[in-house]
Design an enzyme around this catalytic site. Sequence first.
Site, PDB file in Angstrom:
ATOM      1  CG  ASP A 109      10.611 -32.760  56.174  1.00 55.31           C
ATOM      2  OD1 ASP A 109      11.732 -32.258  56.387  1.00 55.31           O
ATOM      3  OD2 ASP A 109      10.082 -32.798  55.041  1.00 55.31           O
TER       4      ASP A 109
ATOM      5  CG  ASN B   2      15.185 -34.259  53.531  1.00 56.38           C
ATOM      6  OD1 ASN B   2      15.842 -35.142  54.080  1.00 56.38           O
ATOM      7  ND2 ASN B   2      14.692 -33.227  54.185  1.00 56.38           N
TER       8      ASN B   2
ATOM      9  CG  ASP C  33       7.508 -34.952  49.693  1.00 56.79           C
ATOM     10  OD1 ASP C  33       6.830 -35.893  49.229  1.00 56.79           O
ATOM     11  OD2 ASP C  33       7.007 -34.063  50.408  1.00 56.79           O
TER      12      ASP C  33
ATOM     13  NE  ARG D 193      -9.639 -53.305  44.776  1.00 53.82           N
ATOM     14  CZ  ARG D 193     -10.533 -54.258  44.962  1.00 53.82           C
ATOM     15  NH1 ARG D 193     -10.365 -55.147  45.927  1.00 53.82           N
ATOM     16  NH2 ARG D 193     -11.608 -54.350  44.203  1.00 53.82           N
TER      17      ARG D 193
END
Length: 315
Positions: A83, A258, A260, A285
């Site tokens: 990118d 795109n 993001d 976690r």
Amino acid sequence: MALVNTRKMFEMAYKNGYAVGAFNVNNMEITQGIIEAVAEEKAPLILQVSRGAREYAKNSYLRAIIDVVVKENPEIPVAINLDHGDTFETCRQFVDDGFTSVMIDASSKPLEENIALTKEVVEYAHARDVVVEAELGQLGGIEEDVVGVSDDDISKHLADPNQVEEFVRKSGVDSLAVAIGTSHGAYKFKKEPKLAFDVLQEIADRLPGFPLVMHGSSSVLKEFVDLINKYGGDMPNAMGVPEDSVAKASKMAICKVNIDTDLRLALTAKIRQVFCEKPGEFDPRKYLGPARAKVKELVRHKVHDVLCCAGHAFD
Ligand SMILES: [Zn+2]
């Protein structure tokens, strides 16, 4: 199907009126969320790595994660794209590292320089069966070290339809990111944006069958901004491209979208929520897990409802 370049993907996307999601990879959880979603939705996938991501996570780690994705999902066609490559040298490195697609962004340079640099990258990449994306016009907003034009100037820096045929013919590029009023980041606009669909249509008419790309296409969904602000965040006036505009463009000549910022917002919103509701939680976690699930939910929504590429993995 192993790692592929985007040639066939774009051909099918163009023909069938959908767009392939190009999602940025920054860590394991985001990548897992993306691939679990597209595997369930049976959608083609483009994973993107920016220079910033590579600096953050190290290329070897990102590549290892992507390689596992490809190996464990042999039925899903996956392309990996650099990118916003800014120099020939950067593009060359990514081609040599096995990326199947690279973007050379020389859009801030004069047209002739943009064409010359793109052509140089195309010659190197095509000899190795790697495809190239370039950019015409300038986007707004800020994406890592890519600084665009300011909000008020976006409409003055749209891609010029008069330049596209010459650009594509002389450079030999495979796809073209066109500035049509989108913007990078979470603070794209001061008021609801109107994409220049007339410019998009004119470019499409001049380049029949040629795949176009949309950057800065996150919608900065209210759901996530509200969660972030509710749980101690501070993102006033965050605003993106409405999803119905992205959906409309996806049905036109836009073959790659795109995304993001929307991934980042989904991840951050969930982490904030866990931190606020369970302040004693310290096991990564227990907050990264739910955050990963949120990314997955978002990507399913994007490929199914917005880009409409769900079910097209085997086209
Ligand atoms: Zn971009």
